[in-house]
Motif scaffolding. Structure first.
Motif, short mmCIF file in Angstrom:
data_model
loop_
_atom_site.label_atom_id
_atom_site.label_comp_id
_atom_site.label_asym_id
_atom_site.label_seq_id
_atom_site.Cartn_x
_atom_site.Cartn_y
_atom_site.Cartn_z
N SER A 186 0.80 -1.22 0.00
CA SER A 186 0.00 0.00 0.00
C SER A 186 0.84 1.28 0.00
O SER A 186 0.33 2.35 -0.32
CB SER A 186 -0.95 0.01 1.20
OG SER A 186 -0.23 0.00 2.41
N PHE A 190 -0.47 4.77 -1.60
CA PHE A 190 -0.76 5.90 -0.73
C PHE A 190 0.55 6.55 -0.26
O PHE A 190 1.11 6.15 0.76
CB PHE A 190 -1.57 5.43 0.48
CG PHE A 190 -2.82 4.67 0.13
CD1 PHE A 190 -3.93 5.33 -0.38
CD2 PHE A 190 -2.88 3.29 0.31
CE1 PHE A 190 -5.08 4.63 -0.69
CE2 PHE A 190 -4.03 2.58 0.00
CZ PHE A 190 -5.13 3.25 -0.52
N ARG A 229 -9.19 12.41 5.61
CA ARG A 229 -8.20 11.36 5.43
C ARG A 229 -7.70 11.25 3.99
O ARG A 229 -6.87 10.39 3.69
CB ARG A 229 -8.80 10.01 5.87
CG ARG A 229 -9.17 9.95 7.34
CD ARG A 229 -9.85 8.63 7.67
NE ARG A 229 -10.30 8.58 9.06
CZ ARG A 229 -11.02 7.61 9.58
NH1 ARG A 229 -11.38 6.58 8.80
NH2 ARG A 229 -11.40 7.64 10.84
N TRP A 230 -8.21 12.12 3.15
CA TRP A 230 -7.85 12.08 1.73
C TRP A 230 -6.69 13.03 1.43
O TRP A 230 -6.67 14.17 1.90
CB TRP A 230 -9.04 12.46 0.86
CG TRP A 230 -10.06 11.38 0.73
CD1 TRP A 230 -11.14 11.16 1.55
CD2 TRP A 230 -10.11 10.36 -0.27
NE1 TRP A 230 -11.86 10.07 1.11
CE2 TRP A 230 -11.25 9.56 0.00
CE3 TRP A 230 -9.31 10.04 -1.37
CZ2 TRP A 230 -11.60 8.47 -0.79
CZ3 TRP A 230 -9.65 8.96 -2.16
CH2 TRP A 230 -10.79 8.18 -1.87
N PRO A 263 -12.22 6.45 3.90
CA PRO A 263 -11.21 5.39 3.89
C PRO A 263 -10.85 4.94 5.30
O PRO A 263 -11.01 5.69 6.27
CB PRO A 263 -10.02 6.06 3.20
CG PRO A 263 -10.18 7.51 3.47
CD PRO A 263 -11.66 7.76 3.53
N LYS A 266 -6.37 6.09 4.89
CA LYS A 266 -6.09 7.17 3.96
C LYS A 266 -6.62 6.85 2.57
O LYS A 266 -6.82 5.69 2.21
CB LYS A 266 -4.58 7.42 3.88
CG LYS A 266 -3.78 6.21 3.41
CD LYS A 266 -2.28 6.47 3.42
CE LYS A 266 -1.74 6.60 4.82
NZ LYS A 266 -0.25 6.73 4.84
N GLY A 267 -6.87 7.91 1.82
CA GLY A 267 -7.26 7.79 0.43
C GLY A 267 -6.40 8.74 -0.38
O GLY A 267 -5.86 9.72 0.14
N SER A 285 -7.77 6.12 -5.17
CA SER A 285 -7.56 4.88 -4.41
C SER A 285 -7.92 5.09 -2.95
O SER A 285 -7.64 6.14 -2.37
CB SER A 285 -6.09 4.44 -4.51
OG SER A 285 -5.63 4.42 -5.85
N TRP A 286 -8.53 4.08 -2.34
CA TRP A 286 -8.81 4.14 -0.90
C TRP A 286 -8.97 2.73 -0.35
O TRP A 286 -9.24 1.79 -1.08
CB TRP A 286 -10.05 4.97 -0.61
CG TRP A 286 -11.36 4.39 -1.04
CD1 TRP A 286 -12.29 3.75 -0.26
CD2 TRP A 286 -11.94 4.41 -2.36
NE1 TRP A 286 -13.38 3.37 -0.99
CE2 TRP A 286 -13.20 3.77 -2.28
CE3 TRP A 286 -11.51 4.89 -3.59
CZ2 TRP A 286 -14.02 3.60 -3.40
CZ3 TRP A 286 -12.34 4.73 -4.70
CH2 TRP A 286 -13.57 4.10 -4.61
N GLN A 287 -8.76 2.61 0.96
CA GLN A 287 -8.86 1.31 1.61
C GLN A 287 -10.07 1.26 2.52
O GLN A 287 -10.35 2.20 3.27
CB GLN A 287 -7.60 1.00 2.43
CG GLN A 287 -7.62 -0.39 3.08
CD GLN A 287 -6.31 -0.75 3.76
OE1 GLN A 287 -5.33 -0.02 3.66
NE2 GLN A 287 -6.29 -1.88 4.46
N GLU A 288 -10.82 0.17 2.42
CA GLU A 288 -11.94 -0.10 3.32
C GLU A 288 -11.75 -1.51 3.86
O GLU A 288 -11.75 -2.48 3.10
CB GLU A 288 -13.28 0.01 2.58
CG GLU A 288 -13.68 1.43 2.23
CD GLU A 288 -15.08 1.50 1.64
OE1 GLU A 288 -15.74 0.44 1.58
OE2 GLU A 288 -15.50 2.59 1.23
N GLN A 294 -10.01 1.07 -6.25
CA GLN A 294 -9.29 1.98 -7.14
C GLN A 294 -10.11 2.23 -8.40
O GLN A 294 -10.58 1.31 -9.06
CB GLN A 294 -7.93 1.40 -7.53
CG GLN A 294 -7.02 2.39 -8.23
CD GLN A 294 -5.60 1.85 -8.35
OE1 GLN A 294 -5.32 1.02 -9.21
NE2 GLN A 294 -4.71 2.30 -7.47
#
Length: 312
Positions: A186, A190, A229-230, A263, A266-267, A285-288, A294
């Motif tokens: 990641s 990020f 968080r972006w 996210p 972070k995104g 892109s972002w994480q969940e 993406q």
């Protein structure tokens, strides 16, 4: 016996007045209808898709893309539109003339995905008369990739015409992918950017209390800022003198009324303009949880943001 016709005499003055009154009323109605039609057309042109941007041209570049009517700026740089509207618009959820709606296409894609509770973009920048089509490029229990296209006539999901390697291939709107975070590095997706103490000479006011950091390196100019968080970043070629602050301000304004997914940590929104500035590549892109989402598109920044904001 034939009945005789009866004639009623009307004074000449009264007849003339009645005739004139009737013509005047008709003219007024026509005039009002004409004015109403003109006004409605003007409102449609201004409203566009409700905030999304469809143009991708640069001022004075000679590009075939729609140019920015508000491209003048204090920096003197080239400003691509990232928040203006045009006559194009995102397709409504209703189908037309027997064509499936965007919602129906998304439902069909989701029904074929093996990942449980898969989410997808649900709104796309389709021009008037165009329809959404899709092809599933990969599909496993923990990952998938779907391409979305703009087509003249609707075709089934995974239709061979969508991935044809010839000039008849339809326009690609976006690629949406979900991957397992356990299988990815990641840090490459990020980047770690510290914007806590921006030097005064590098600080850019983007509005709504948001400050960006402008810097140049290796023939490129960057503008980076954070919203929650972006992290968002615009990169362009220095010699193109792109108006990165102008583009960023329109993105910031757009996000005041459109919410991106929250996210996990972070995104990252990465906007890249190749040499010449006539095209753009946007990757969001972002994480969940343990998944990384993406979206990649060649649409202008606010269109990319709009598609991501519609993910559900």
């Amino acid at each position: 016996m034939i009945k005789q016709k009866r004639w009623i005499a009307i004074p000449v003055t009264t007849a003339v007045v009645l005739a004139l009154a009737g013509c005047g009323g008709q003219d007024n109605n026509v005039s009002q209808a004409s004015n109403t039609s003109t006004s409605a057309a003007g409102e449609q042109t201004q409203s566009g898709s409700g905030g999304a941007d469809f143009s991708n041209g640069t001022e004075g570049s000679g590009s075939a893309a729609v140019s920015d009517n508000n491209s003048s700026n204090s920096s003197g740089g080239t400003d691509t539109t990232a928040g203006e509207t045009t006559n194009s618009g995102s397709e409504s959820s209703h189908g037309t003339q027997g064509q499936p709606s965007t919602d129906e296409v998304i439902q069909e894609v989701r029904s074929q995905l093996k990942l449980n509770n898969a989410v997808l973009p649900t709104s796309f920048p389709l021009e008037q008369g165009k329809h959404l089509a899709s092809a599933i490029l990969s599909n496993t229990a923990d990952a998938f990739k779907v391409n979305f296209y703009s087509v003249d006539q609707s075709v089934p999901v995974n239709d061979a015409s969508l991935t044809a390697s010839n000039s008849k291939a339809p326009a690609l709107l976006a690629s949406y992918e979900v991957k397992s975070a356990k299988d990815l590095d990641s840090t490459g997706i990020f980047p770690d950017t510290d914007l806590s103490n921006i030097p005064e000479d590098m600080s850019v006011d983007l509005g709504h209390g948001i400050k960006g950091m402008a810097e140049g390196a290796a023939g490129s100019q960057y503008l980076t800022w954070k919203e929650g968080r972006w992290t968002l970043q615009i990169r362009s070629v220095s010699e193109d003198n792109m108006n990165n602050p102008g583009i960023a301000k329109k993105m910031v304004e757009y996000l005041e009324s459109h919410t991106l997914p929250a996210p996990k940590d972070k995104g990252f929104v990465n906007v890249e303009y190749p040499s010449g500035g006539k095209t753009v590549k946007v990757t969001v892109s972002w994480q969940e949880g343990d998944q990384i989402h993406q979206l990649q598109t060649d649409q202008v920044p606010n269109e990319a943001l709009g598609m991501v904001a519609s993910v559900k």
